[in-house]
Write an enzyme that holds these catalytic residues in place. Structure first.
Site, PDB file in Angstrom:
ATOM      1  N   ASP A   9       7.959   2.838 -12.795  1.00  0.00           N
ATOM      2  CA  ASP A   9       8.101   4.047 -13.607  1.00  0.00           C
ATOM      3  C   ASP A   9       9.598   4.301 -13.756  1.00  0.00           C
ATOM      4  OD1 ASP A   9       8.919   5.122 -11.211  1.00  0.00           O
ATOM      5  OD2 ASP A   9       7.411   6.718 -11.148  1.00  0.00           O
ATOM      6  N   CYS A  66       8.132   2.379  -7.796  1.00  0.00           N
ATOM      7  CA  CYS A  66       8.254   3.765  -8.237  1.00  0.00           C
ATOM      8  C   CYS A  66       9.169   4.472  -7.243  1.00  0.00           C
ATOM      9  CB  CYS A  66       6.903   4.450  -8.430  1.00  0.00           C
ATOM     10  SG  CYS A  66       5.942   4.757  -6.943  1.00  0.00           S
ATOM     11  N   THR A  68       8.708   6.494  -4.527  1.00  0.00           N
ATOM     12  CA  THR A  68       8.323   6.276  -3.124  1.00  0.00           C
ATOM     13  C   THR A  68       7.603   4.950  -2.924  1.00  0.00           C
ATOM     14  OG1 THR A  68       6.190   7.321  -3.503  1.00  0.00           O
ATOM     15  CG2 THR A  68       7.983   8.764  -2.744  1.00  0.00           C
ATOM     16  N   HIS A  99       0.212 -11.752   7.069  1.00  0.00           N
ATOM     17  CA  HIS A  99      -1.064 -11.200   7.551  1.00  0.00           C
ATOM     18  C   HIS A  99      -1.981 -10.707   6.433  1.00  0.00           C
ATOM     19  CE1 HIS A  99       0.456 -10.237  11.915  1.00  0.00           C
ATOM     20  NE2 HIS A  99       0.678 -11.486  11.542  1.00  0.00           N
ATOM     21  N   HIS A 134      -6.809 -13.634   9.798  1.00  0.00           N
ATOM     22  CA  HIS A 134      -6.465 -12.660   8.757  1.00  0.00           C
ATOM     23  C   HIS A 134      -7.388 -12.784   7.545  1.00  0.00           C
ATOM     24  CE1 HIS A 134      -3.075 -11.609  11.153  1.00  0.00           C
ATOM     25  NE2 HIS A 134      -2.654 -12.858  11.165  1.00  0.00           N
TER      26      HIS A 134
HETATM   27  C1  RB5 Z   1       8.340  10.319  -9.928  1.00  0.00           C
HETATM   28  O1  RB5 Z   1       9.085  11.475  -9.843  1.00  0.00           O
HETATM   29  C2  RB5 Z   1       7.677  10.015  -8.605  1.00  0.00           C
HETATM   30  O2  RB5 Z   1       6.700  10.952  -8.305  1.00  0.00           O
HETATM   31  C3  RB5 Z   1       7.091   8.624  -8.620  1.00  0.00           C
HETATM   32  O3  RB5 Z   1       8.081   7.707  -8.909  1.00  0.00           O
HETATM   33  C4  RB5 Z   1       6.480   8.129  -7.337  1.00  0.00           C
HETATM   34  O4  RB5 Z   1       7.313   8.356  -6.243  1.00  0.00           O
HETATM   35  C5  RB5 Z   1       5.085   8.539  -7.090  1.00  0.00           C
HETATM   36  O5  RB5 Z   1       4.428   8.106  -6.131  1.00  0.00           O
END
Ligand code: RB5
Length: 144
Positions: A9, A66, A68, A99, A134
């Protein structure tokens, strides 16, 4: 190794672009499923097409980023044939291959540096799946 599939994203866009450059310079084929700019967007719009392409054998492995790494991993792992592993260290990346036979490497673009990401990618690419016990566990992952 086949063509590497990418998706992100907006929060993972810059790291995705960086990794594409690094891997293309090493001679890898790269297919980018978007996003294609820093404009705010929704990670499922790009994660689903990457998942379909990995399941179809069109690309392998996938690299998904993304902010996180969580949202994009959650989306990818809705697909029965996808094992997306959220990795923020070299050791986790290596274990995700050894694994879990992970077929998509997910990373948290807002929490790792470009240099760390390259080391994580290297560990993911270089570590073989161990199989054995595994495989029994992996066979139990899909929901039938
Ligand atoms: C975007 O702001 C953020 O929410 C997205 O990149 C991600 O971290 C969602 O899990």
């Amino acid at each position: 190794m086949k063509t590497i599939g990418f998706c992100s994203d907006h929060a993972g866009f810059e790291l995705k672009e960086y990794l594409k450059e690094v891997l293309a310079a090493r001679g890898f084929e790269c297919k980018d499923f978007g996003t294609y700019s820093m404009d705010s967007c929704d990670y499922p719009d790009f994660a689903h097409p990457l998942a379909v392409a990995v399941e179809a054998g069109e690309v392998y492995p996938g690299i998904a980023i993304c902010g996180t790494g969580n949202g994009i991993s959650m989306t990818l792992n809705k697909h029965q044939g996808i094992r997306a592993a959220l990795c923020w260290s070299v050791e986790i990346a290596s274990l995700a291959r050894a694994h879990n036979d992970a077929n998509v490497l997910s990373m948290p673009g807002r929490f790792i540096s470009n240099e760390e990401a390259v080391k994580i990618v290297d560990a993911f690419f270089e570590t073989p799946y161990e199989g054995g016990r595994h495989q029994r566990r992996i066979d139990k992952i899909p929901v039938h």
